[in-house]
Design an enzyme around this catalytic site. Sequence first.
Site, PDB file in Angstrom:
ATOM      1  N   GLU A   3       1.858   4.582  -6.008  1.00 49.54           N
ATOM      2  CA  GLU A   3       1.788   5.315  -4.747  1.00 49.54           C
ATOM      3  C   GLU A   3       2.528   6.648  -4.831  1.00 49.54           C
ATOM      4  OE1 GLU A   3       2.598   4.482   0.018  1.00 49.54           O
ATOM      5  OE2 GLU A   3       3.624   3.267  -1.484  1.00 49.54           O
ATOM      6  N   SER A  24      12.287   3.024   3.820  1.00 52.54           N
ATOM      7  CA  SER A  24      13.230   3.830   4.591  1.00 52.54           C
ATOM      8  C   SER A  24      14.289   4.471   3.693  1.00 52.54           C
ATOM      9  CB  SER A  24      13.916   2.975   5.655  1.00 52.54           C
ATOM     10  OG  SER A  24      14.809   2.050   5.041  1.00 52.54           O
ATOM     11  N   ASN A  25      14.945   5.505   4.231  1.00 56.28           N
ATOM     12  CA  ASN A  25      16.012   6.166   3.485  1.00 56.28           C
ATOM     13  C   ASN A  25      17.074   5.179   3.016  1.00 56.28           C
ATOM     14  OD1 ASN A  25      14.803   8.625   3.812  1.00 56.28           O
ATOM     15  ND2 ASN A  25      16.430   9.539   5.035  1.00 56.28           N
ATOM     16  N   GLU A  26      17.464   4.268   3.903  1.00 53.71           N
ATOM     17  CA  GLU A  26      18.515   3.311   3.558  1.00 53.71           C
ATOM     18  C   GLU A  26      18.129   2.459   2.358  1.00 53.71           C
ATOM     19  OE1 GLU A  26      18.983   4.708   7.649  1.00 53.71           O
ATOM     20  OE2 GLU A  26      17.300   3.890   6.533  1.00 53.71           O
ATOM     21  N   GLN A  29      -3.065  -1.881   3.279  1.00 56.58           N
ATOM     22  CA  GLN A  29      -1.938  -2.477   2.560  1.00 56.58           C
ATOM     23  C   GLN A  29      -1.164  -3.425   3.481  1.00 56.58           C
ATOM     24  OE1 GLN A  29       1.283   0.294   1.632  1.00 56.58           O
ATOM     25  NE2 GLN A  29       1.431  -0.579  -0.415  1.00 56.58           N
TER      26      GLN A  29
END
Length: 395
Positions: A251, A374-376, A133
């Site tokens: 995904e 990411s979490n952010e 990817q």
Amino acid sequence: MEGVGGTSPEDAAFAAEVRQWLEENLSGRFAELKGLGGPGREHEAFEERLEWDRHLAAAGWTCLGWPKEYGGREASVSQQIIFHQEYARANAPARVSHIGEELLGPTLIAFGTEEQKQRFLPGIKNVSELWCQGYSEPGAGSDLAGVSTSARLDGDSWVINGQKVWTSLAHLSDWCFVVARTEPGSSRHQGLSYLLVPMDQDGIEVRPIVQLTGTSEFNEVFFTDARTEADLVVGEPGQGWKIAMGTLAFERGVATLGQQVQFARELDKIIALAESNGTAQDPIVREKITRAWVGLQVMRSHAMRTLGEGNTEVPGAPSVAKLLWANWHRDLGELAMEIAGAPSLLAEGPEGEELDEWQRLYLFTRADTIYGGSNEIQRNIIAERVLGLPREARP
């Protein structure tokens, strides 16, 4: 959703079929592959696991949810969940064809031309072609809209220049699906295209990235006048953002249920470790183990609800799922090290290069809250697109 988890007679029969096949086939030379592979361990018996994947394909156990016309079984969501759960319970080896089967294949079925489907789906189905990817870049990680890799149409081919990073298994892949900027002067979500690019060419250089675990399943990929055919753009040129978001939705689909069974196995082994070394008697440790168990149930409940309703139809569901499992798994790595105690600080081998199971888990899970969005970024998606809060200031 009726039938999810194997409650109907049809699902029970399907579960029994999967269980029996795995029991009969995870034997002989394949028995040695049990438990091998997975994040941080992709180097383990790769060629043998590739052979196993092809064995699965020959028996019709790949691409279960695909339409029959493209080689699938048109299995229901509940049956796909059952397969992933039984596969994980059997301690079967990690698949090497996940990116092609779970990400690109469904993307082509949803958005590709018939010619693209006929050209690429058979190779994914029988595991003769492996995919990676091409999303993240040094200046555009979880913020995919910031990609700068460019592609321009030159006669009958696209010419690609730029760099991708954190490209899983690029060093072993035959093809890469690449998000590139095809409209000069465009920015953010506009002007992106989704290209299918062959990896075996002079214009592509793959450089492995050594991880904290000492392994290198991630890579940097450099494109220098790399080429792919003009018709190997999925959707229309400029629709790359839409296609890329479709891939990300796939995904975070049914395969996550199998992932959670693996998580449960890890937790069970950590509990056994705590009982064997006496740390289970510590009330603080017991509380953390209980919280881990509760977190796993929350993860499962969320997945079952959103999969039952149609994963892509529940606003913010993929982002919530990513936040749940990434934070939980990171904390599990920390808990494992705490329970293992002082010995967890020392690695084996003459130069301290051999990690045990819990050291590898701890080190690799440092990245769980970063890769795959990411979490952010996930919190911004929930805040802005689901809750309607003001957008974060951007440069």
